[in-house]
Every structure is written in C-alpha cells, then in structure tokens.
Design a protein around this motif. Structure first.
Motif, mmCIF file in Angstrom:
data_model
loop_
_atom_site.group_PDB
_atom_site.id
_atom_site.type_symbol
_atom_site.label_atom_id
_atom_site.label_comp_id
_atom_site.label_asym_id
_atom_site.label_seq_id
_atom_site.Cartn_x
_atom_site.Cartn_y
_atom_site.Cartn_z
ATOM 1 N N UNK A 72 0.853 -1.176 0.000
ATOM 2 C CA UNK A 72 0.000 0.000 0.000
ATOM 3 C C UNK A 72 0.897 1.236 0.000
ATOM 4 N N UNK A 73 0.477 2.262 -0.690
ATOM 5 C CA UNK A 73 1.375 3.387 -0.966
ATOM 6 C C UNK A 73 1.786 4.143 0.292
ATOM 7 N N UNK A 74 0.824 4.479 1.147
ATOM 8 C CA UNK A 74 1.123 5.331 2.297
ATOM 9 C C UNK A 74 1.363 4.559 3.580
ATOM 10 N N UNK A 75 1.148 3.237 3.551
ATOM 11 C CA UNK A 75 1.291 2.443 4.772
ATOM 12 C C UNK A 75 2.748 2.028 4.951
ATOM 13 N N UNK A 76 3.292 2.260 6.136
ATOM 14 C CA UNK A 76 4.678 1.904 6.441
ATOM 15 C C UNK A 76 4.712 0.679 7.340
ATOM 16 N N UNK A 77 5.448 -0.343 6.928
ATOM 17 C CA UNK A 77 5.558 -1.568 7.715
ATOM 18 C C UNK A 77 6.377 -1.318 8.978
ATOM 19 N N UNK A 81 12.011 -4.446 7.582
ATOM 20 C CA UNK A 81 12.959 -3.342 7.443
ATOM 21 C C UNK A 81 12.644 -2.480 6.219
ATOM 22 N N UNK A 82 12.948 -1.204 6.349
ATOM 23 C CA UNK A 82 12.750 -0.274 5.238
ATOM 24 C C UNK A 82 13.620 -0.664 4.050
ATOM 25 N N UNK A 83 14.817 -1.204 4.320
ATOM 26 C CA UNK A 83 15.713 -1.627 3.242
ATOM 27 C C UNK A 83 15.069 -2.735 2.407
ATOM 28 N N UNK A 84 14.430 -3.695 3.086
ATOM 29 C CA UNK A 84 13.770 -4.791 2.368
ATOM 30 C C UNK A 84 12.623 -4.257 1.525
ATOM 31 N N UNK A 85 11.820 -3.393 2.101
ATOM 32 C CA UNK A 85 10.679 -2.849 1.383
ATOM 33 C C UNK A 85 11.139 -2.021 0.183
#
Length: 306
Positions: A72-77, A81-85
């Motif tokens: 999803x565009x605005x959803x942050x896991x 990790x941000x690197x994986x995403x």
C-alpha cells in the motif's frame, strides 16, 4: 498442465466432466507461452514469511512466473525493514498503470476494525476496482477475501465469540470446479480468524459459488466469476509451524487463546505439529495458475477487455 487428445475419443468427455484439463488440437495450435505476471499485495506484518509462503505455492508449477511484490502506498511496515521494502516492493501507485495475469491480496491482522476504519481502505477500494480493468484473475486471502466480497457484494463479516483457531475439516462443494481439480472429497485446512462470513449471505448472491466449506468454520473458498476472483477465508499458505508461532506469541503476550484444535498430536503443544494440508494447498494454487494460463490473453494489454 493440459492433455491434448482427439475430441471424439471416449475418454475426452469423461475426463472433461471430471475436471481434467483437456485441450483440443485447435486450441493447442493457437496457444502461445510467456511468463505469467503475478502480483502479491502483501498486507501481512511479517512480509518476508508471507512472500515466501505464496512464492512457494505459485512457483511449484512448470510455468514461468514473474512475481511483483506490492505494498500500500502510504502504509509503512513496522515489522519489516525499510531496506527490504525499498529493495523488493513497489507501491500500488507505481504499478497501477501495469497489467497483471493474477493478483493475490493477502490477509491482515485487522479483523476487529470496521472496513472503513482501516487507514488504507480508500486505496484498497481503488485496488479492488483496478483489478476489473488491469488483472485477469484475483485471489483474496482471509481478510483480503473478506474485504473483496464486502466491496463487490456488500457481504459483511461478523465477530465470533471465540477465535476459530486450528486445523478444521472441510468438504468440497463443487467437484466440477477447475480450481478443485484433483481434490479429495474431504480435506484439512488451517484456520485463524476472529470473524466469519455467513453462508446464507453468500448464497443470496446469485453470482457467487461456494467451492469449499466446513461444518465447523463455515464457508471457506468462494468463486466470483463476474469479478474474475476467488475468495478464501482460511490459510492454505501457512507453513507447518505458523499456527504454533501464533499460539506461542499469544501465550507469551498473555493473550487468552485456546490451543489450536486438531493441530498438535493429541492436542499437546509440546509435540511437533504435522502438516496435513500441504498437498491440497499446492493443488489449489497450481490449479489457479493453470486456469490463468488457459484463459489469460497472450497480449497483456488485452487484460480487462475480455
């Protein structure tokens, strides 16, 4: 994969009535081959585990699969990790102008929320509408399937008094379905949810067809031909230890939870659980991939114009 035999051979009609993929000589000559473009809209918190589970199932056929991981565009896991995403995922807004042979929309641990309270509900509605023009076949899983059947048919989910948790017996309701090719009459499937979909409400919709159901946990697999979609409310994709991970997590957090039924030998959590659903999981997702292969346009640009 399909078998090509003469249409006048006695076995032709018999096999076709049993759901075996039978292809005519003419169809075989017209058939072109290219990699199937499949998207995975991953809404689960444990992204890596979920993407591995689905890749294992859809990658088990002889067909080439080009898998695109979507978020999803605005959803942050918060758990991946941000690197994986950043390395492996594209946002929906980045792929919305592309076309896909298939799309899987996963579940999400937000069953307790009304759909309209989900932070990304507006964009998910956009995704579901987009599937009608840009995706040949969509597979909604657990909450993803519930969201789709609600969006397209206004069939709502209902809270359960206790979590449906464990491995439940299921029955095939339509043995002629190409998606259930090779299925036994009865099967076991992992269930892990706090909500249910009512069978009566599904049956009230003429465009829906229940393919698999359980006396204990209700409707499981529903076909929606009008929207070129399947909805499954349970978890064929689970690994052998996924229910154990969920149970151990809840116990560690002090969350009231029953031992998952019919999962551990003798319902004893000290023992190693047995996987009794793997073969049917591969059958279902293999049948879905093969059905896409049989029916999707060779030219991706024609998807949505069938």
């Amino acid at each position: 994969m399909p078998i090509r035999i003469p249409s006048k051979l006695p076995a032709h009609d018999v096999l076709k009535s049993e759901g075996v993929m039978v292809m005519s000589k003419g169809d075989a000559k017209k058939q072109d081959i290219r990699p199937l473009k499949i998207g995975l809209l991953n809404l689960m918190p444990q992204k890596i585990q979920t993407e591995t589970q689905f890749a294992r199932l859809i990658g088990a056929t002889p067909l080439q699969i080009d898998l695109t991981l979507i978020r999803m565009t605005e959803h942050t896991s918060k758990t991946t990790s941000a690197d994986h995403m950043e390395a492996f995922y594209k946002s929906f807004q980045e792929v919305k102008n592309e076309k896909f042979d298939g799309l899987i929309i996963t579940g999400a641990p937000i069953e307790h929320l009304p759909y309209t309270d989900v932070t990304y509900w507006d964009e998910l509605k956009e995704v579901m509408d987009w599937t009608q023009t840009n995706v040949h076949s969509t597979f909604g899983v657990c909450w993803g399937g519930m969201a789709m059947i609600y969006h397209f048919h206004d069939v709502d989910k209902y809270d359960l008094d206790a979590k449906a948790f464990g491995c439940f017996d299921h029955s095939v309701c339509d043995a002629s379905s190409p998606y259930l090719r090779g299925f036994s009459d009865g099967l076991v499937m992992p269930v892990s949810r706090w909500t249910e979909i009512k069978e009566a409400e599904i049956n009230a919709e003429n465009d829906l067809n229940i393919l698999i159901s359980s006396d204990e946990s209700g409707p499981c697999l529903v076909e929606d031909p009008k929207h070129r979609a399947l909805y499954i409310f349970n978890h064929f994709e689970y690994d052998s230890g996924t229910l154990k991970q969920e149970y151990d997590r809840d116990v560690a957090n002090g969350t009231p939870i029953n031992v998952p039924c019919n999962y551990y030998p003798n319902d004893d959590p000290s023992q190693t659980p047995l996987n009794r659903w793997r073969s049917h999981a591969h059958l279902l997702y293999g049948n879905w991939i093969n059905e896409i292969y049989q029916t999707t346009p060779f030219e991706l640009s024609l998807i949505g114009q069938e």
